[in-house]
Design a protein around this motif. Structure first.
Motif, PDB file in Angstrom:
ATOM      1  N   ARG A  54       0.856  -1.187   0.000  1.00 55.92           N
ATOM      2  CA  ARG A  54       0.000   0.000   0.000  1.00 55.92           C
ATOM      3  C   ARG A  54       0.897   1.243   0.000  1.00 55.92           C
ATOM      4  NH1 ARG A  54      -1.810  -0.464   5.006  1.00 55.92           N
ATOM      5  NH2 ARG A  54      -3.568  -1.764   4.421  1.00 55.92           N
ATOM      6  N   TYR A 149     -15.219   5.415  -8.805  1.00 52.65           N
ATOM      7  CA  TYR A 149     -15.437   4.100  -8.196  1.00 52.65           C
ATOM      8  C   TYR A 149     -15.735   3.052  -9.277  1.00 52.65           C
ATOM      9  CZ  TYR A 149     -17.564   0.391  -5.416  1.00 52.65           C
ATOM     10  OH  TYR A 149     -17.868  -0.819  -4.850  1.00 52.65           O
ATOM     11  N   LEU A 152     -12.610   2.283 -11.316  1.00 52.79           N
ATOM     12  CA  LEU A 152     -11.673   1.451 -10.551  1.00 52.79           C
ATOM     13  C   LEU A 152     -12.122  -0.007 -10.555  1.00 52.79           C
ATOM     14  CD1 LEU A 152      -9.208   1.225  -8.656  1.00 52.79           C
ATOM     15  CD2 LEU A 152     -10.762   1.791  -6.759  1.00 52.79           C
ATOM     16  N   LEU A 153     -13.399  -0.252 -10.322  1.00 52.51           N
ATOM     17  CA  LEU A 153     -13.882  -1.640 -10.269  1.00 52.51           C
ATOM     18  C   LEU A 153     -13.967  -2.292 -11.645  1.00 52.51           C
ATOM     19  CD1 LEU A 153     -16.454  -1.784  -7.370  1.00 52.51           C
ATOM     20  CD2 LEU A 153     -14.011  -2.261  -7.391  1.00 52.51           C
ATOM     21  N   LEU A 159     -10.961  -6.191  -6.616  1.00 48.24           N
ATOM     22  CA  LEU A 159     -10.255  -5.352  -5.648  1.00 48.24           C
ATOM     23  C   LEU A 159     -10.858  -5.407  -4.244  1.00 48.24           C
ATOM     24  CD1 LEU A 159      -7.817  -3.464  -5.495  1.00 48.24           C
ATOM     25  CD2 LEU A 159      -9.372  -1.561  -5.969  1.00 48.24           C
ATOM     26  N   PRO A 160     -12.191  -5.391  -4.090  1.00 47.01           N
ATOM     27  CA  PRO A 160     -12.747  -5.455  -2.732  1.00 47.01           C
ATOM     28  C   PRO A 160     -12.377  -6.737  -1.959  1.00 47.01           C
ATOM     29  CG  PRO A 160     -14.396  -4.647  -4.254  1.00 47.01           C
ATOM     30  CD  PRO A 160     -13.225  -5.121  -5.085  1.00 47.01           C
ATOM     31  N   LEU A 165     -13.191  -1.321   2.226  1.00 44.63           N
ATOM     32  CA  LEU A 165     -14.012  -0.220   1.726  1.00 44.63           C
ATOM     33  C   LEU A 165     -13.384   1.116   2.125  1.00 44.63           C
ATOM     34  CD1 LEU A 165     -17.745   0.211   1.590  1.00 44.63           C
ATOM     35  CD2 LEU A 165     -16.534   1.743   3.112  1.00 44.63           C
ATOM     36  N   GLU A 167     -10.241   1.780   2.524  1.00 44.69           N
ATOM     37  CA  GLU A 167      -9.090   2.032   1.668  1.00 44.69           C
ATOM     38  C   GLU A 167      -9.511   2.440   0.256  1.00 44.69           C
ATOM     39  OE1 GLU A 167      -6.436  -1.306   1.883  1.00 44.69           O
ATOM     40  OE2 GLU A 167      -5.988  -0.935   3.988  1.00 44.69           O
ATOM     41  N   ILE A 168     -10.548   1.807  -0.266  1.00 44.93           N
ATOM     42  CA  ILE A 168     -11.066   2.204  -1.578  1.00 44.93           C
ATOM     43  C   ILE A 168     -11.525   3.660  -1.523  1.00 44.93           C
ATOM     44  CG2 ILE A 168     -12.946   1.863  -3.244  1.00 44.93           C
ATOM     45  CD1 ILE A 168     -12.718  -1.168  -2.668  1.00 44.93           C
ATOM     46  N   VAL A 179     -18.752   5.803  -0.344  1.00 39.90           N
ATOM     47  CA  VAL A 179     -18.625   4.555  -1.106  1.00 39.90           C
ATOM     48  C   VAL A 179     -19.815   3.641  -0.809  1.00 39.90           C
ATOM     49  CG1 VAL A 179     -17.251   2.470  -1.471  1.00 39.90           C
ATOM     50  CG2 VAL A 179     -16.118   4.688  -1.320  1.00 39.90           C
TER      51      VAL A 179
END
Length: 189
Positions: A54, A149, A152-153, A159-160, A165, A167-168, A179
């Motif tokens: 990270r 969002y 990204l997904l 990713l989840p 959540l 961190e996203i 989110v």
């Protein structure tokens, strides 16, 4: 999972990865160990064999912001610090136990200077990094949180499974509640 870092999609890194596997030093990081800390020099570039890192930045008020990740088969480095021999702009911390092959800046430069093909690869890597950062910047200026969002997904659908959540939310620049509201809204479409 598709590459979180889109620059990985635009360049053939097979020869470069081979360099790490053949010449790199293998280092193990335990969960929460630092690859580099903000305001300290980054001494290596690494190829992540397993695990997740990270990238965070602590702002002037002491708040932590998630600004990136490196996953298995990706590279890990605070690149500006490495190439400029300056202090790192980010903390890079292991999210899980990680195995990494590292090279020093000298080893990296020696590789870039091998021949015209490796010089081209170095240029392509820099160009792809620039393109990715430019797209992220435009996203923050021109897209809504929901659009960031969704984007990204689309790029990283699983990713989840790897990050929280919270961190996203930090990565796309919103609160965890935002989110949650976005997810709820998308489920009802």
């Amino acid at each position: 999972m598709m590459n979180f870092n889109e620059y990985m999609n635009g360049v053939d890194f097979s020869g470069f990865k081979k360099l790490f596997l053949e010449n790199g030093k293998s280092i193990e990081f335990k969960k929460k160990d630092y690859f580099v800390r903000q305001n300290e020099p980054c001494k290596y570039v690494g190829l992540v064999q397993s695990g997740i890192f990270r990238y965070t930045r602590i702002d002037n008020e002491g708040d932590e912001h998630i600004v990136g990740y490196s996953f298995t088969e990706d590279f890990v480095c605070d690149y500006p610090s490495l190439i400029k021999h300056s202090d790192s702009l980010t903390n890079i911390q292991a999210v899980t136990d990680c195995s990494v092959y590292v090279l020093s800046m000298k080893e990296l430069n020696d590789y870039w200077e091998t021949n015209m093909n490796t010089q081209r690869l170095g240029r392509l890597v820099a160009e792809e990094h620039f393109i990715e950062i430019y797209r992220r910047l435009l996203g923050f200026y021109c897209e809504t949180a929901e659009q960031r969002y969704i984007s990204l997904l689309k790029r990283c659908p699983n990713l989840p499974q790897y990050i929280t959540l919270k961190e996203i939310a930090s990565f796309i620049g919103v609160t965890p509640e935002t989110v949650s509201n976005i997810r709820r809204k998308l489920r009802h479409r």
